[in-house]
Design a protein around this motif. Sequence first.
Motif, PDB file in Angstrom:
ATOM      1  N   SER A 195      40.041  60.512  78.063  1.00 56.19           N
ATOM      2  CA  SER A 195      40.039  61.368  79.000  1.00 56.19           C
ATOM      3  C   SER A 195      39.382  60.806  80.277  1.00 56.19           C
ATOM      4  CB  SER A 195      39.332  62.710  78.817  1.00 56.19           C
ATOM      5  OG  SER A 195      38.055  62.387  78.172  1.00 56.19           O
ATOM      6  N   SER A 196      38.517  59.683  80.273  1.00 55.86           N
ATOM      7  CA  SER A 196      37.924  59.333  81.344  1.00 55.86           C
ATOM      8  C   SER A 196      38.574  58.380  82.406  1.00 55.86           C
ATOM      9  CB  SER A 196      36.799  58.299  80.834  1.00 55.86           C
ATOM     10  OG  SER A 196      35.861  58.835  79.850  1.00 55.86           O
ATOM     11  N   PHE A 197      39.816  58.125  82.065  1.00 54.21           N
ATOM     12  CA  PHE A 197      41.092  57.586  82.821  1.00 54.21           C
ATOM     13  C   PHE A 197      42.069  58.479  82.987  1.00 54.21           C
ATOM     14  CE2 PHE A 197      38.221  54.424  80.920  1.00 54.21           C
ATOM     15  CZ  PHE A 197      37.897  53.720  81.847  1.00 54.21           C
ATOM     16  N   SER A 198      42.057  59.706  82.920  1.00 54.18           N
ATOM     17  CA  SER A 198      43.130  60.382  83.037  1.00 54.18           C
ATOM     18  C   SER A 198      43.690  60.597  84.366  1.00 54.18           C
ATOM     19  CB  SER A 198      42.883  62.090  82.603  1.00 54.18           C
ATOM     20  OG  SER A 198      41.813  62.407  83.366  1.00 54.18           O
ATOM     21  N   ARG A 199      42.928  60.300  85.359  1.00 47.03           N
ATOM     22  CA  ARG A 199      43.555  60.406  86.829  1.00 47.03           C
ATOM     23  C   ARG A 199      44.037  58.805  87.234  1.00 47.03           C
ATOM     24  NH1 ARG A 199      39.059  62.813  90.947  1.00 47.03           N
ATOM     25  NH2 ARG A 199      40.966  62.462  92.352  1.00 47.03           N
ATOM     26  N   ALA A 200      43.707  58.018  86.415  1.00 46.51           N
ATOM     27  CA  ALA A 200      44.406  56.591  86.882  1.00 46.51           C
ATOM     28  C   ALA A 200      45.532  56.412  86.503  1.00 46.51           C
ATOM     29  CB  ALA A 200      43.484  55.484  85.941  1.00 46.51           C
ATOM     30  N   PHE A 227      54.584  43.150  76.225  1.00 47.98           N
ATOM     31  CA  PHE A 227      55.173  43.683  77.679  1.00 47.98           C
ATOM     32  C   PHE A 227      53.853  44.670  78.061  1.00 47.98           C
ATOM     33  CE2 PHE A 227      58.754  42.158  75.681  1.00 47.98           C
ATOM     34  CZ  PHE A 227      59.413  41.645  76.662  1.00 47.98           C
ATOM     35  N   VAL A 228      53.301  44.430  79.195  1.00 47.19           N
ATOM     36  CA  VAL A 228      52.270  45.353  79.938  1.00 47.19           C
ATOM     37  C   VAL A 228      53.235  45.968  80.804  1.00 47.19           C
ATOM     38  CG1 VAL A 228      50.323  45.332  81.043  1.00 47.19           C
ATOM     39  CG2 VAL A 228      50.478  43.757  79.247  1.00 47.19           C
ATOM     40  N   SER A 229      52.854  47.407  81.040  1.00 53.46           N
ATOM     41  CA  SER A 229      53.584  48.069  82.055  1.00 53.46           C
ATOM     42  C   SER A 229      52.553  49.229  82.462  1.00 53.46           C
ATOM     43  CB  SER A 229      54.828  48.831  81.599  1.00 53.46           C
ATOM     44  OG  SER A 229      54.616  49.815  80.164  1.00 53.46           O
ATOM     45  N   PHE A 230      52.520  49.467  83.699  1.00 53.40           N
ATOM     46  CA  PHE A 230      51.985  50.510  84.359  1.00 53.40           C
ATOM     47  C   PHE A 230      52.659  51.233  85.478  1.00 53.40           C
ATOM     48  CE2 PHE A 230      50.263  46.669  86.133  1.00 53.40           C
ATOM     49  CZ  PHE A 230      50.406  46.768  87.305  1.00 53.40           C
ATOM     50  N   ASP A 231      52.261  52.525  85.810  1.00 51.15           N
ATOM     51  CA  ASP A 231      53.006  53.409  86.909  1.00 51.15           C
ATOM     52  C   ASP A 231      52.472  53.162  88.019  1.00 51.15           C
ATOM     53  OD1 ASP A 231      54.357  54.560  84.627  1.00 51.15           O
ATOM     54  OD2 ASP A 231      53.135  56.090  84.436  1.00 51.15           O
ATOM     55  N   ILE A 232      53.188  53.038  89.014  1.00 51.44           N
ATOM     56  CA  ILE A 232      53.175  53.079  90.618  1.00 51.44           C
ATOM     57  C   ILE A 232      53.344  54.482  91.008  1.00 51.44           C
ATOM     58  CG2 ILE A 232      53.455  51.789  92.666  1.00 51.44           C
ATOM     59  CD1 ILE A 232      54.643  49.385  90.875  1.00 51.44           C
ATOM     60  N   LEU A 233      52.334  54.909  91.743  1.00 52.56           N
ATOM     61  CA  LEU A 233      52.194  56.242  92.358  1.00 52.56           C
ATOM     62  C   LEU A 233      52.827  56.334  93.591  1.00 52.56           C
ATOM     63  CD1 LEU A 233      49.053  57.917  91.075  1.00 52.56           C
ATOM     64  CD2 LEU A 233      51.346  58.029  89.810  1.00 52.56           C
ATOM     65  N   ALA A 234      53.278  57.343  94.257  1.00 49.57           N
ATOM     66  CA  ALA A 234      54.062  57.321  95.716  1.00 49.57           C
ATOM     67  C   ALA A 234      52.843  56.865  96.387  1.00 49.57           C
ATOM     68  CB  ALA A 234      54.466  58.669  95.771  1.00 49.57           C
ATOM     69  N   ARG A 235      51.755  57.250  96.547  1.00 48.27           N
ATOM     70  CA  ARG A 235      50.664  57.010  97.376  1.00 48.27           C
ATOM     71  C   ARG A 235      50.263  55.503  97.492  1.00 48.27           C
ATOM     72  NH1 ARG A 235      47.196  59.163  93.200  1.00 48.27           N
ATOM     73  NH2 ARG A 235      46.054  57.670  92.548  1.00 48.27           N
ATOM     74  N   HIS A 236      50.829  54.900  96.514  1.00 43.98           N
ATOM     75  CA  HIS A 236      50.341  53.409  96.491  1.00 43.98           C
ATOM     76  C   HIS A 236      51.302  52.550  97.217  1.00 43.98           C
ATOM     77  CE1 HIS A 236      48.724  54.202  92.102  1.00 43.98           C
ATOM     78  NE2 HIS A 236      47.860  54.069  93.160  1.00 43.98           N
ATOM     79  N   VAL A 237      52.616  53.082  97.597  1.00 46.44           N
ATOM     80  CA  VAL A 237      53.569  52.110  98.400  1.00 46.44           C
ATOM     81  C   VAL A 237      53.361  52.883  99.925  1.00 46.44           C
ATOM     82  CG1 VAL A 237      54.660  51.214  96.447  1.00 46.44           C
ATOM     83  CG2 VAL A 237      55.242  53.483  97.491  1.00 46.44           C
TER      84      VAL A 237
END
Length: 368
Positions: A195-200, A227-237
Amino acid sequence: MAFFSSGSRALVEILTGLQSVERPMPVDHTLFEFGSIRYHLQASITDSENIYLSISTPSLSYEASPSSGLPEITLQETRKMYHKFAEIIEPAKEGYTLTLRLNFSGLTRPKDRTKAINQISLLQSVILSSQLKDMLASLGSSGTMKLVYNQRDPFFVSKTPVKISAIFPMRFRDDTDLAIASSFFQELQDLGSTSSFSRAPRCSWSPIPPPELRGEYVHHLTTNGGFVSFDILARHVKGWRAARTAWILLNFQSYVKYHIKCTRSYIQSRMRKRLEIMTEVIDDAKFRGNDESRKKLQVRKRSKRRSIKFARAKKLQKGFKAVIDKIKRLRLRIRVKGLDRFRRHCQCFPVLKLTMAQRKEQKYQKLE
């Protein structure tokens, strides 16, 4: 390392030097960075206010970007960022993808010129981020694209109506690095689920290809580190974050390998230190029953410490001697102007010399 800073230090040094010189000087430099990026700086004495900067950088994907020139979105981003002191020259210099004409004469304050030079050093990241945004736009609502920034470590960007994901196949040459990386990825996945990284943004690791890579060629998915995968949010681009996001994506694999190498070096240093402590304990236990052997061991330890202290003292003595010799040389060089002439004048006057008998006869009178 490339991922520490997205700016070019060589460009900053050359442009700063050109701005600090009193007289204009001709410049014709060609720079290579990170193996595949090439810069060319040119300036002449007759046109000292204008500096021509050309850059050649490979495309992230030959499927999405045209083979000749840069996409229009890249040119727009470049004009928007450097419109105060730079102008795009079309067509670009032969062998390069983009040519800029720099003119800092309109920036009177040194602070503004320093800021402009730092912005110019970020030209590569601006081009790459604009290319990445163009590729994401070309994917439409969904699709997967392979990106090649480093020929040995390609990665994928997958876009769905809900999210954008970056997927990195991890490859390691050394078995030790592979073991450390596997442990690191598992710990990273466990921390990401708390839960500590729920906003990441969500980050995951899998030893098999994720579902987004179905249909890709097998040799693109051959890996030993998963394979390492992570999400890119709209604010990041959006806005200024796009360039930083692109730089992080392009250098993520290099950063992970650097982190693994540092961890390996730290573990090896701790192991060597632990081995030395255990060796001393074993030696003490081995010679515990024998007083003579224990005394010999203590003598060896004392002699080793003395040799270290002697070496340090000798080094300090050598340094002090060098300083004293330098002071002596400086003292020999000191000459008082006119002292020799004063001595020669003093020799012209007669000096009364008394014998020993006359000195004894000479008496002093007491003043009352």
